[in-house]
Design a protein around this motif. Structure first.
Motif, mmCIF file in Angstrom:
data_model
loop_
_atom_site.group_PDB
_atom_site.id
_atom_site.type_symbol
_atom_site.label_atom_id
_atom_site.label_comp_id
_atom_site.label_asym_id
_atom_site.label_seq_id
_atom_site.Cartn_x
_atom_site.Cartn_y
_atom_site.Cartn_z
ATOM 1 N N GLN A 71 0.822 -1.214 0.000
ATOM 2 C CA GLN A 71 0.000 0.000 0.000
ATOM 3 C C GLN A 71 0.854 1.262 0.000
ATOM 4 N N TYR A 72 2.075 1.184 0.519
ATOM 5 C CA TYR A 72 2.913 2.383 0.580
ATOM 6 C C TYR A 72 3.691 2.600 -0.723
ATOM 7 N N PHE A 73 4.151 1.497 -1.328
ATOM 8 C CA PHE A 73 5.088 1.647 -2.447
ATOM 9 C C PHE A 73 4.476 1.442 -3.823
ATOM 10 N N PHE A 74 3.523 0.519 -3.939
ATOM 11 C CA PHE A 74 3.134 0.104 -5.283
ATOM 12 C C PHE A 74 1.701 0.444 -5.671
ATOM 13 N N ALA A 75 0.762 0.358 -4.719
ATOM 14 C CA ALA A 75 -0.645 0.491 -5.087
ATOM 15 C C ALA A 75 -0.999 1.936 -5.422
ATOM 16 N N LEU A 76 -1.836 2.113 -6.452
ATOM 17 C CA LEU A 76 -2.328 3.452 -6.783
ATOM 18 C C LEU A 76 -3.459 3.829 -5.822
ATOM 19 N N ASP A 77 -3.831 5.118 -5.820
ATOM 20 C CA ASP A 77 -4.810 5.627 -4.860
ATOM 21 C C ASP A 77 -6.145 4.893 -4.873
ATOM 22 N N MET A 115 -7.916 -3.391 -2.604
ATOM 23 C CA MET A 115 -9.122 -3.995 -2.045
ATOM 24 C C MET A 115 -8.792 -4.500 -0.643
ATOM 25 N N PRO A 116 -9.735 -4.585 0.272
ATOM 26 C CA PRO A 116 -11.120 -4.159 0.096
ATOM 27 C C PRO A 116 -11.299 -2.644 0.050
ATOM 28 N N PHE A 117 -10.371 -1.883 0.611
ATOM 29 C CA PHE A 117 -10.521 -0.428 0.567
ATOM 30 C C PHE A 117 -9.269 0.200 -0.014
ATOM 31 N N ASN A 118 -9.465 1.135 -0.933
ATOM 32 C CA ASN A 118 -8.287 1.758 -1.541
ATOM 33 C C ASN A 118 -7.790 2.918 -0.671
ATOM 34 N N ARG A 119 -6.634 3.436 -1.091
ATOM 35 C CA ARG A 119 -5.979 4.452 -0.256
ATOM 36 C C ARG A 119 -6.842 5.708 -0.106
ATOM 37 N N ALA A 120 -7.535 6.090 -1.192
ATOM 38 C CA ALA A 120 -8.356 7.310 -1.125
ATOM 39 C C ALA A 120 -9.464 7.148 -0.087
ATOM 40 N N GLN A 121 -10.099 5.971 -0.091
ATOM 41 C CA GLN A 121 -11.175 5.748 0.900
ATOM 42 C C GLN A 121 -10.623 5.768 2.317
ATOM 43 N N ARG A 122 -9.491 5.101 2.493
ATOM 44 C CA ARG A 122 -8.919 5.006 3.853
ATOM 45 C C ARG A 122 -8.438 6.370 4.327
ATOM 46 N N SER A 123 -7.750 7.067 3.411
ATOM 47 C CA SER A 123 -7.183 8.365 3.821
ATOM 48 C C SER A 123 -8.269 9.327 4.242
ATOM 49 N N TRP A 124 -9.422 9.236 3.547
ATOM 50 C CA TRP A 124 -10.519 10.143 3.932
ATOM 51 C C TRP A 124 -10.904 9.889 5.387
ATOM 52 N N VAL A 125 -11.008 8.595 5.731
ATOM 53 C CA VAL A 125 -11.395 8.268 7.121
ATOM 54 C C VAL A 125 -10.298 8.722 8.092
#
Ligand SMILES: Cc1cc2nc3c(=O)[nH]c(=O)nc-3n(C[C@H](O)[C@H](O)[C@H](O)COP(=O)(O)O)c2cc1C
Length: 504
Positions: A68-74, A78-88
């Motif tokens: 999640q830190y190095f490779f995945a895009l925003d 799954m199950p939750f992407n970085r944009a969803q998590r960061s909002w929380v």
């Protein structure tokens, strides 16, 4: 001088001897691993690529934490992407939650919701507070629920003590309810002083007799606790329909064994159904019995797959009289979360909430029960747009489990089924729990709930209504295969008789 020099030389000699020893030890260890790997017969990769093959397992394990830190895009995890998590995370921390430059959300995929802003949005001074909703008008003690957004079922056992403490305190501060999950009411649920929804799972933890049936006296005592406001009978949850709760043996501590009345250290596996409920009649009998004994509003939770049983249930309610109805139905999504479940059930069994929520709401309307039976929805509804979609479809409330886990600091390490959660939320390892300070995290729980309620309101105001409960289907459009959007009220027309043909 020469003495100092000799001292330094002997230290260097000792260090170099230690180095040679360690290198030798390393070579010996590699040689031993090599022999173990080429001679073992259970793992092909290690047999074919001795020693080096071991890194595969290490990297696979570390990948869960680091991708999640190095490779995945925003927007891709799954199950939750970085944009969803960061909002929380930002909502929970109370830091600036605006974003710059433009949306990173692709608006063309089928199913994307788009809200219909109006030319003259609600002025801030015309905005109204969200109206409370009464649940269980025929119960001796109806419940007036204030918040649209609340905490979904997660048991003490699946969650750690500091996590439950933070949730219960945060829930009290935010004025939202906390659902106990199926593991019974623990002192930590009560300690915060929040409104409690007590969930009865198939093992009836907390009110069971020695044979696993409901003990009315225990139920009466529990319901007399002023914080306990409602009872939720769990038929199923989205992540594992047809499977009982699973608490791995490592998590069954002496205390949890005491609360649940089960043996310490042994996996706690609930029956995969309430043995005494096998029809609409049985379900209504149980609901009415629970309500009669407890005096509280009683509803049930289910993920929807087959849906003919809902028609049978609603028809029987109309025959018996609307007092006999469940006071609420919690519709859980097929892609809901859990502490532990088989992958086949977690992935592919049960309808997602996008399909099941309109189906349930429309059936209730068709039978004239929409006002009598409140609808609670759950399943990946952790950002304001998800919750606003559910309100547009017709839900009265939105519950979240994993949203609140993120508020507690969850990093989606996917370790809930082990005792190794790195953020102390789903582990009973005291060392790992140390990092989770309930007082700090309770504030985050409160801020997350407050921000959710506030931003659902922001969407409502943009659509021209004064408060979230005034959102309707025509306020939300859904992108179709041809990239054009269609309003929800066209997809699910609001007329009696529009109920699809039943299956069973
Ligand atoms: C750690 C964990 C424990 C859970 N325990 C329960 C439970 O005891 N009873 C239940 O009905 N659902 C349980 N759930 C499911 C949630 O209540 C919820 O229905 C589901 O996760 C969907 O909501 P979400 O997407 O906001 O997480 C659990 C979920 C998680 C993540």
């Amino acid at each position: 001088m020469s003495e100092k020099f000799e001292g330094a030389v002997s230290i260097l000699q000792a260090l170099s001897a230690l180095l040679v020893f360690l290198i030798g030890l390393g070579i010996l260890a590699v040689a031993v691993m090599y022999i173990i790997d080429v001679t073992q017969t259970s793992q092909t990769v290690r047999r074919n690529f001795p020693v080096v093959g071991r890194f595969r397992y290490l990297f696979e394990h570390l990948g869960e934490f680091f991708r999640q830190y190095f490779f995945a895009l925003d927007r891709e995890e799954m199950p939750f992407n970085r944009a969803q998590r960061s909002w929380v995370y930002r909502a929970a921390k109370g830091v600036d939650n605006t974003v710059a430059f433009g949306s990173t959300l692709n608006l063309t995929p089928t199913g994307t919701p788009i809200f219909v802003n109006c030319p003259y949005p609600t002025l801030d001074e015309d905005a109204a507070p969200t109206s409370p909703v009464t649940i269980g008008p025929f119960a001796r003690e109806p419940y007036e629920a204030k918040s649209v957004f609340n905490i979904s079922a997660m048991s003490y056992g699946a969650l750690s003590r500091p996590a439950v403490l933070a949730l219960s305190n945060g829930a009290r501060m935010a004025g939202i309810w906390l659902n106990t999950g199926e593991g019974g009411v623990s002192p930590w649920h009560l300690e915060g002083g929040a409104d409690i929804v007590y969930q009865i799972g198939t093992a009836k933890y907390g009110v069971r007799d020695d044979n696993g049936n409901i003990d009315d006296e225990k139920l009466r005592t529990l319901a007399a606790e002023s914080q306990v406001k409602m009872i939720e009978l769990k038929l199923s949850q989205g992540a594992k329909p047809g499977k009982g709760g699973i608490l791995p043996g490592e998590k069954v501590t002496a205390e949890i064994a005491g609360i649940r009345h089960i043996p310490e250290g042994e996996a706690s596996i609930s029956p995969n159904r309430h043995p005494e409920i096998n029809s609409a009649s049985d379900l209504l009998d149980t609901i009415n019995h629970l309500r009669e004994v407890s005096g509280l509003p009683v509803g049930f939770k289910s993920v929807i797959g087959a849906y003919g049983w809902l028609d049978e249930l609603f028809e029987e309610i109309l025959e018996r009289g609307i007092e006999s109805a469940p006071d609420f139905i919690t519709v859980d999504s097929g892609d809901g979360g859990t502490g532990a479940a088989p992958m086949s059930l977690i992935d592919n069994v049960g309808l997602p909430i996008r399909e099941s929520l309109p189906l349930v709401v429309d059936r209730l309307k068709h039978y004239g029960l929409r006002e009598r039976i409140r609808v609670i929805s759950s399943g990946k509804l952790l950002n304001p747009t998800d919750a606003a979609w559910a309100l547009c479809v017709g839900a009265d409330f939105v519950n979240s489990a994993r949203g609140f886990m993120f508020a507690l600091g969850c990093i989606q390490a996917l370790q809930c089924n082990k005792n190794t959660c790195p953020t102390g939320i789903t582990t009973h390892d005291r060392k790992l729990q140390r990092g989770l300070v309930p007082a700090d995290k309770a504030e985050r729980v409160k801020r997350y709930a407050d921000t959710m309620n506030k931003e659902i309101g922001v969407i409502a105001h943009s659509c021209g209504v004064p408060e979230p409960r005034r959102l309707r289907r025509y306020h939300c459009r859904i992108v179709q295969d041809d990239c054009r959007s269609v309003p929800l009220d066209e997809l699910y027309p609001d007329v009696a008789g529009a109920v699809p043909v039943t299956n069973s």
